[in-house]
Write an enzyme that holds these catalytic residues in place. Structure first.
Site, mmCIF file in Angstrom:
data_model
loop_
_atom_site.group_PDB
_atom_site.id
_atom_site.type_symbol
_atom_site.label_atom_id
_atom_site.label_comp_id
_atom_site.label_asym_id
_atom_site.label_seq_id
_atom_site.Cartn_x
_atom_site.Cartn_y
_atom_site.Cartn_z
ATOM 1 N N PHE A 141 0.790 -1.505 -0.244
ATOM 2 C CA PHE A 141 -0.377 -0.048 0.403
ATOM 3 C C PHE A 141 0.728 1.251 -0.320
ATOM 4 O O PHE A 141 1.564 1.380 0.763
ATOM 5 C CB PHE A 141 -0.958 -0.073 1.218
ATOM 6 C CG PHE A 141 -2.024 0.983 0.954
ATOM 7 C CD1 PHE A 141 -3.196 0.910 0.499
ATOM 8 C CD2 PHE A 141 -1.443 2.052 1.115
ATOM 9 C CE1 PHE A 141 -3.605 2.087 -0.260
ATOM 10 C CE2 PHE A 141 -2.721 3.797 0.763
ATOM 11 C CZ PHE A 141 -3.323 3.563 0.468
ATOM 12 N N ASP A 226 9.693 3.001 1.754
ATOM 13 C CA ASP A 226 8.648 3.771 2.184
ATOM 14 C C ASP A 226 8.314 3.505 3.677
ATOM 15 O O ASP A 226 8.050 2.429 4.345
ATOM 16 C CB ASP A 226 6.848 3.144 1.815
ATOM 17 C CG ASP A 226 5.388 4.113 1.809
ATOM 18 O OD1 ASP A 226 5.244 4.920 3.004
ATOM 19 O OD2 ASP A 226 4.539 3.864 1.103
ATOM 20 N N LYS A 255 2.980 11.163 6.775
ATOM 21 C CA LYS A 255 2.488 10.736 8.281
ATOM 22 C C LYS A 255 3.059 11.502 9.684
ATOM 23 O O LYS A 255 2.293 13.151 9.486
ATOM 24 C CB LYS A 255 1.806 9.526 8.597
ATOM 25 C CG LYS A 255 1.251 8.750 7.288
ATOM 26 C CD LYS A 255 0.788 7.174 7.777
ATOM 27 C CE LYS A 255 -0.031 6.548 6.686
ATOM 28 N NZ LYS A 255 -1.532 7.535 5.480
#
Ligand SMILES: Cc1ncc(COP(=O)(O)O)c(C=O)c1O
Length: 397
Positions: A141, A226, A255
């Site tokens: 993802f 990531d 984030k």
């Protein structure tokens, strides 16, 4: 109608149904706790998918944002501002790299990395025009853009959004032989989550990240980590790759970099990689804005002390000890590192997250049978234990 029902009805009618939220409407938050519009309090065991690692409205981060709000908030990259240079320098130093390219959302950081890897492939590695290949992993993802969903293996994320961007190959996560076989002379990058978050907090087999590093080095391809969900303290280290002593060529951050206040993301790499971008070749109106940089600088300062990483390590060990003791007839497996866990249930996870909500704990299922736990890293052990007591009750019900 209660206030919750009124507000939920507005969302139901006027918002696209691209999420399936729990029926709670939050009005306020502080630390690890949120309060809904009816005045009920809940312990946040999700932390906005790790974007609230430092807790809601962390006083240091709010103060940094407020100071900046009083000065200047946006100039675009047409002009420099006094938070930009210090932010990129401090974040680069935290990651041990030369350069930072700030963006906003995580998906933008991923897109930026894909563009950088391709450009590096053509201009530095010498790959023939339009032949650059990037390898990704099943269960990945990395965001929601048209290019990124093209290499997703989740039908919900991918289907009906084609035609998909070519140039990507996907191999099983954790399968070193498959990765070795998929790489060729035109491979410019391997894009990997050191722990797959959305897939259910999947930790790769021990040694896998090291092998990815070795294969990238041997094949002259960039290892692109990531760390948007796994990074910035979540696993008990600044970056999850550190657990295997691995240094990727690019870190993708997002984030928590925005301190739970605003979207801030970044690609962090050495000059031989990020140096491929020259003026006009990539950009973002909001990327690296003064408010984002001021908050990002405070995040970097808070991570520099190691205090949050340490909390995540010690409280995470406690979390995993307690989760490991849950009854085997309801819990099939517990995965994760630090204050991050995927609890694989024998049945559906949604009813458990709904029951937890009734008990005053907010957590969220991912896919059908996984409950994901990711409390703010500043949570007290007492609160954590209370949440785990509620989980025991929810699983028993
Ligand atoms: C590993 C990873 N990469 C990228 C993203 C995309 O981030 P954003 O939603 O900010 O675009 C996410 C979001 O969950 C993620 O977990």
């Amino acid at each position: 109608m209660t206030r919750t029902q009124q507000l939920r009805a507005l969302s139901e009618e006027h918002s696209a149904h691209n999420y399936h939220p729990l029926p709670v409407v939050i009005a306020e938050a502080e630390g690890a706790w949120v309060t809904d519009v009816e005045g009920r309090r809940y312990l946040d065991m999700l932390s906005a998918y790790s974007a609230v690692n430092f807790g809601h409205r962390n006083p240091r981060l709010i103060a940094a944002a407020q100071r900046q709000l009083e000065r200047v908030t946006l100039v675009s990259r047409a002009f420099d501002h006094d938070q930009f240079g210090p932010f990129v320098a401090e974040l680069a130093e935290l990651a041990g790299k030369d350069m930072v390219l700030p963006m906003n959302s995580g998906a933008e950081a991923v897109e930026t990395a894909l563009k950088a890897a391709r450009k590096w492939g053509y201009e530095v590695k010498g790959v023939p025009a339009d032949q650059a290949g990037i390898i990704t992993f099943e269960g990945n993802f990395h965001g929601r853009t048209t290019t990124i969903v093209g290499f997703s293996t989740d039908p919900d994320a991918r289907n009906s959004y084609g035609p998909y961007t070519p140039g990507f190959r996907t191999v099983p996560y954790g399968d070193a032989e498959a990765l070795r076989a998929a790489m060729d002379e035109n491979t410019v990058g391997v894009l990997i989550e050191p722990i797959q978050g959305e897939a259910g907090v999947n930790v790769p087999p021990s040694g896998f990240l090291k092998t990815v590093r070795e294969l990238c080095t041997a094949g002259n391809a960039l290892m692109i980590a990531d760390e948007i969900q796994s990074g910035l303290g979540r696993t008990g280290a600044t970056f999850a790759v550190e657990h295997e002593g691995v240094v990727p060529d690019m870190y993708l951050l997002g984030k928590a970099l925005g301190g739970g206040i605003l979207p801030v993301s970044a690609v962090v790499a050495d000059a031989d990689v990020l140096g491929v971008f020259r003026p006009g070749q990539h950009g973002s109106t909001f990327g690296g804005n003064p408010l984002a940089c001021a908050v990002g600088r405070e995040v970097v300062a808070m991570l520099r002390t190691g205090e949050f990483q340490e909390r995540s390590r010690t409280l995470g060990a406690h979390l995993h000890r307690r989760l490991g003791a849950l009854p085997g007839d309801v819990v099939r497996e517990v995965r994760g590192r630090g204050l991050w866990a995927g609890v694989e249930l024998n049945g559906k996870a949604r009813p458990v997250s709904e029951r937890l909500m009734e008990l005053g704990v907010l957590a969220k299922e991912t896919h059908e049978t996984t409950l994901r736990l990711a409390p703010p890293l500043m949570i007290d052990q007492e609160d954590l234990d209370w949440a785990l007591d509620q989980l025991e009750i929810a699983l028993r019900d």
